[in-house]
Design an enzyme around this catalytic site. Structure first.
Site, mmCIF file in Angstrom:
data_model
loop_
_atom_site.group_PDB
_atom_site.id
_atom_site.type_symbol
_atom_site.label_atom_id
_atom_site.label_comp_id
_atom_site.label_asym_id
_atom_site.label_seq_id
_atom_site.Cartn_x
_atom_site.Cartn_y
_atom_site.Cartn_z
ATOM 1 N N CYS A 19 -9.888 5.164 -0.865
ATOM 2 C CA CYS A 19 -9.103 6.390 -1.011
ATOM 3 C C CYS A 19 -8.852 7.071 0.324
ATOM 4 C CB CYS A 19 -9.793 7.360 -1.961
ATOM 5 S SG CYS A 19 -11.382 7.958 -1.347
ATOM 6 N N CYS A 23 -4.845 4.878 -11.704
ATOM 7 C CA CYS A 23 -5.101 3.870 -10.671
ATOM 8 C C CYS A 23 -6.406 3.111 -10.882
ATOM 9 C CB CYS A 23 -5.116 4.537 -9.297
ATOM 10 S SG CYS A 23 -3.587 5.407 -8.875
ATOM 11 N N CYS A 71 -1.069 10.388 -2.321
ATOM 12 C CA CYS A 71 -1.675 11.060 -3.463
ATOM 13 C C CYS A 71 -3.164 11.288 -3.218
ATOM 14 C CB CYS A 71 -1.448 10.235 -4.726
ATOM 15 S SG CYS A 71 -1.967 11.055 -6.250
ATOM 16 N N CYS A 72 -3.871 10.261 -2.773
ATOM 17 C CA CYS A 72 -5.292 10.394 -2.465
ATOM 18 C C CYS A 72 -5.527 11.403 -1.351
ATOM 19 C CB CYS A 72 -5.876 9.045 -2.052
ATOM 20 S SG CYS A 72 -6.099 7.857 -3.389
ATOM 21 N N CYS A 109 -9.267 7.617 -10.609
ATOM 22 C CA CYS A 109 -8.292 8.336 -11.423
ATOM 23 C C CYS A 109 -7.713 7.424 -12.510
ATOM 24 C CB CYS A 109 -7.174 8.870 -10.542
ATOM 25 S SG CYS A 109 -7.721 10.082 -9.326
#
Length: 212
Positions: free
Chosen positions: A204, A181, A95-96, A178
Site C-alpha cells: 500500500c 482490492c 487511492c492508498c 479493502c
C-alpha cells in the site's frame, strides 16, 4: 511455540528502550498475534488503525472485539475523511496514498513516536522476504517482531491462545485489506496474493524503505 520466548524478550527490550512505542495494525492474523505478545511484554500504548472506509465489516468488528479484550491499550482509528469514490478502479496507488498513507503519516508527524511495532513477516510475500527485526530510518525505528514467524506458527499461537482472529482469515483471506482490492487466496499462493490481484501492486506504500 518456538519463537514465543525470543519474541517476548525482543519486545520487552524494545519497549524499555522506546517507551513511546506505537503499534500499527490492520487486525489481520499477524496483527492480532503481535498485539497479544506485545501486551504480555508490557505494551500499553496506542494501536493505530487507518479506516479507509472500504474495510470489510468483519475487520471493524475484529477491532472492536480486540479493544474490549485489551482494555489497557488505547485504540486509535484514523480516517482521511474523504467521500466514497471509484479511484480504486483507476489508480490503486493514489487511492492508498490518500486514504491510508496520508492519515497515518500525518498522525506520526504530529506525535513523533521514536519507534513503531509492525506485524509483517518474511513468509507473507516475496517483497517481504528480507525484512529485518529492526529497521531504522531518520525519523524512527520500526520493529518487526514477527519477521521470522511462519504462517503455521502464527495460526498455532492464535488457536492455542483463543485469539479473536478476523473470521475472513479462516475463509481464505490470508491478508485482508479493502473490500474492492482483496480476494481469498489459493493454497499455492503467497499470503498476500489476494491484495490488488491482477495488478503489479504489492504494497500500500506504508512500509516502503522500511517505514514511513
Amino acid at each position: 511455540m518456538s519463537h514465543k520466548a525470543d519474541t517476548l524478550e525482543f519486545l520487552s527490550s524494545a519497549l524499555e528502550l522506546h517507551q513511546d512505542t506505537l503499534m500499527t495494525s490492520a487486525f489481520n492474523l499477524n496483527g492480532t498475534v503481535l498485539l497479544d505478545l506485545a501486551v504480555q511484554a508490557g505494551f500499553n500504548g496506542q494501536v493505530v488503525f487507518v479506516d479507509t472506509d472500504y474495510h470489510f465489516p468483519e475487520t471493524i468488528a475484529t477491532r472492536d472485539v480486540l479493544e474490549k479484550r485489551y482494555p489497557d491499550v488505547k485504540f486509535i482509528t484514523l480516517s482521511a475523511g474523504l467521500p466514497l469514490d471509484d479511484l480504486f478502479k483507476t489508480d490503486t496507488t493514489a487511492c492508498c496514498a490518500a486514504r491510508k498513507v496520508a492519515p497515518l503519516k500525518n498522525y506520526l508527524e504530529q506525535h513523533k513516536p521514536s519507534a513503531l511495532l509492525n506485524a509483517r513477516s518474511r513468509e507473507q510475500s516475496s517483497t517481504r522476504a528480507s525484512i529485518e527485526l529492526r529497521e531504522e530510518t531518520p525519523e524512527r525505528i520500526t520493529y518487526n517482531p514477527l519477521a521470522f514467524w511462519t504462517r503455521a506458527e502464527l495460526e498455532e499461537y492464535a488457536v492455542q491462545h483463543e485469539l479473536p482472529v478476523n473470521p475472513l482469515y479462516w475463509q481464505g483471506y490470508s491478508s485482508i485489506g479493502c473490500v474492492p482490492c482483496t480476494r481469498a487466496v489459493e493454497n499455492n499462493e503467497d499470503a498476500r496474493a489476494g491484495r490488488w490481484a491482477g495488478t503489479e501492486k504489492t504494497e500500500c506504500g506504508l512500509w516502503n524503505r522500511g517505514g514511513l
